[in-house]
Scaffold this motif. Structure first.
Motif, PDB file in Angstrom:
ATOM      1  N   PHE A  62       0.714  -1.416  -0.032  1.00 47.90           N
ATOM      2  CA  PHE A  62      -0.007  -0.138  -0.063  1.00 47.90           C
ATOM      3  C   PHE A  62       0.911   1.288  -0.120  1.00 47.90           C
ATOM      4  O   PHE A  62       0.387   2.289  -0.512  1.00 47.90           O
ATOM      5  N   GLY A  63       1.947   1.126   0.638  1.00 48.94           N
ATOM      6  CA  GLY A  63       2.991   2.292   0.417  1.00 48.94           C
ATOM      7  C   GLY A  63       3.366   2.690  -1.105  1.00 48.94           C
ATOM      8  O   GLY A  63       3.378   3.710  -1.466  1.00 48.94           O
ATOM      9  N   GLN A  64       3.606   1.634  -1.734  1.00 52.81           N
ATOM     10  CA  GLN A  64       3.893   1.808  -3.240  1.00 52.81           C
ATOM     11  C   GLN A  64       2.682   2.256  -4.000  1.00 52.81           C
ATOM     12  O   GLN A  64       2.749   3.119  -4.721  1.00 52.81           O
ATOM     13  N   THR A  65       1.373   1.879  -3.587  1.00 48.61           N
ATOM     14  CA  THR A  65       0.128   2.323  -4.147  1.00 48.61           C
ATOM     15  C   THR A  65      -0.021   3.872  -4.037  1.00 48.61           C
ATOM     16  O   THR A  65      -0.424   4.554  -4.701  1.00 48.61           O
ATOM     17  N   LEU A  66       0.117   4.372  -2.695  1.00 45.77           N
ATOM     18  CA  LEU A  66       0.395   5.906  -2.230  1.00 45.77           C
ATOM     19  C   LEU A  66       1.146   6.629  -3.075  1.00 45.77           C
ATOM     20  O   LEU A  66       0.837   7.640  -3.843  1.00 45.77           O
ATOM     21  N   GLY A  67       2.257   5.861  -3.326  1.00 45.84           N
ATOM     22  CA  GLY A  67       3.288   6.565  -3.851  1.00 45.84           C
ATOM     23  C   GLY A  67       2.820   6.578  -5.652  1.00 45.84           C
ATOM     24  O   GLY A  67       3.213   7.638  -6.256  1.00 45.84           O
ATOM     25  N   PRO A 101       3.717  11.932  -1.506  1.00 49.08           N
ATOM     26  CA  PRO A 101       5.075  11.861  -1.306  1.00 49.08           C
ATOM     27  C   PRO A 101       5.250  10.869  -0.002  1.00 49.08           C
ATOM     28  O   PRO A 101       4.506  10.686   0.571  1.00 49.08           O
ATOM     29  N   PRO A 102       6.664  10.578  -0.020  1.00 39.58           N
ATOM     30  CA  PRO A 102       7.169   9.657   0.932  1.00 39.58           C
ATOM     31  C   PRO A 102       7.122  10.312   2.304  1.00 39.58           C
ATOM     32  O   PRO A 102       6.985   9.524   3.415  1.00 39.58           O
ATOM     33  N   GLY A 103       7.370  11.706   2.712  1.00 40.88           N
ATOM     34  CA  GLY A 103       7.353  12.146   3.786  1.00 40.88           C
ATOM     35  C   GLY A 103       8.805  12.103   4.608  1.00 40.88           C
ATOM     36  O   GLY A 103       9.519  11.374   4.007  1.00 40.88           O
ATOM     37  N   PRO A 104       9.088  12.363   5.742  1.00 39.59           N
ATOM     38  CA  PRO A 104      10.369  12.071   6.421  1.00 39.59           C
ATOM     39  C   PRO A 104      10.497  10.826   6.753  1.00 39.59           C
ATOM     40  O   PRO A 104       9.702   9.721   6.934  1.00 39.59           O
ATOM     41  N   ASP A 120       9.106   5.142   5.949  1.00 44.69           N
ATOM     42  CA  ASP A 120       8.914   6.700   6.116  1.00 44.69           C
ATOM     43  C   ASP A 120       7.518   6.863   6.276  1.00 44.69           C
ATOM     44  O   ASP A 120       6.834   5.809   6.347  1.00 44.69           O
ATOM     45  N   VAL A 121       7.030   8.124   6.423  1.00 48.97           N
ATOM     46  CA  VAL A 121       5.664   8.317   6.947  1.00 48.97           C
ATOM     47  C   VAL A 121       4.811   7.442   6.020  1.00 48.97           C
ATOM     48  O   VAL A 121       3.585   6.891   6.452  1.00 48.97           O
ATOM     49  N   ARG A 122       4.696   7.558   4.712  1.00 48.44           N
ATOM     50  CA  ARG A 122       4.013   6.965   3.815  1.00 48.44           C
ATOM     51  C   ARG A 122       3.930   5.494   3.956  1.00 48.44           C
ATOM     52  O   ARG A 122       2.807   5.179   4.043  1.00 48.44           O
ATOM     53  N   ASP A 123       5.261   4.971   4.166  1.00 42.11           N
ATOM     54  CA  ASP A 123       5.243   3.429   4.084  1.00 42.11           C
ATOM     55  C   ASP A 123       4.765   3.044   5.232  1.00 42.11           C
ATOM     56  O   ASP A 123       4.265   1.795   5.465  1.00 42.11           O
TER      57      ASP A 123
END
Length: 264
Positions: free
Chosen positions: A134-139, A144-147, A158-161
């Motif tokens: 799902f992290g890849q789906t959001l990307g 954005p990945p965030g910090p 990272d925040v997204r993952d």
């Protein structure tokens, strides 16, 4: 103690240790642009590293010594087959319906002909193995990945993952098993299998000057590569071990004119 309560106790203990172990950066040091929480992250990494040396690495080494290679391969195949549902869902969420159909076929073939996933006949049949979450789906959809963030026990993210890991829990079959012994057992075996696969990298990590920065930058590189399906440009990647405090390209010295062009 229930599954959620036990997880909360463990997480609270790790967080407390991480807070006590926060690393103060040198006075003139600036956090890397992708790592504004570096002091906290280094503290968590320090705790994670101690847990790894004390528990995860010895268990993984024992697992490799005690379990024959063919059996370890079968366990890895089985765990990978369980994760296919997560990959398949995220294929569809990214609009990759051909890949979703491919992974659905892999799930059926490996679960039936492959004896529950212990074997991988789907690969021999030309059904490629995909890697989506799902992290890849959001990307994929521009989030954005965030910090960068070092998660207690789980390691680099990272925040997204990190938020994606929570969503992925609900797409895996282990979450829907009511027997705590079975579900915890699957999670435990997954952690041991993952750590065992990383054992060959330990020697490399011991040779780098700053293991934390190396792991962070390597993680961000890999995630950028996966999110872009291998189409990431060199400018997006971070050079592991590079000095983040000085990223400017040095100006080359002026060329000395040839003797024929020098004025008398």
């Amino acid at each position: 103690m229930g599954r959620v309560s036990c997880a909360r106790v463990v997480l609270a203990g790790v967080l407390f240790a991480a807070m006590a172990g926060c690393v103060a950066l040198p006075p003139n040091a600036k956090p890397a642009p992708q790592d504004p929480w570096e002091s906290w992250n280094r503290g968590v990494y320090k705790v994670n590293d101690k847990l790894d040396r004390a528990v995860a690495k010895p268990v993984a080494r024992t697992y490799v010594r005690a379990v024959p290679a063919p059996a370890r391969t079968g366990i890895s195949n089985f765990l990978s087959n369980l994760r296919t549902t997560t990959v398949m869902v995220n294929d569809a969420l990214q609009g990759k319906f051909g890949a979703a159909a491919n992974d659905f076929a892999r799930l059926i073939v490996n679960t039936t002909v492959g004896f529950g996933g212990l074997l991988d006949p789907a690969t021999q049949m030309g059904l490629d193995k995909n890697d989506e979450d799902f992290g890849q789906t959001l990307g994929h959809w521009g989030v954005p990945p965030g910090p960068f963030v070092e998660i207690p026990v789980l390691g680099p993210s990272d925040v997204r993952d990190g938020s994606g890991k929570v969503a992925d829990i609900f797409t895996g079959p282990a979450h829907y098993i009511n027997n705590n012994w079975v579900s915890y057992g699957l999670y435990g075996v997954t952690l041991v299998d993952t750590r065992a696969a990383l054992l060959p990298l330990d020697e490399t990590l011991q040779k780098v000057y700053d293991p934390y920065a190396f792991v962070r930058d390597a993680y961000l590189q890999r995630r950028a590569y996966l999110v872009s399906d291998g189409k990431v440009t060199d400018e997006v990647l971070v050079d592991p071990g590079a000095d983040d405090t000085d990223t400017a390209t040095p100006t080359p010295p002026p060329k000395t004119p040839p003797e024929s062009e020098k004025k008398p």
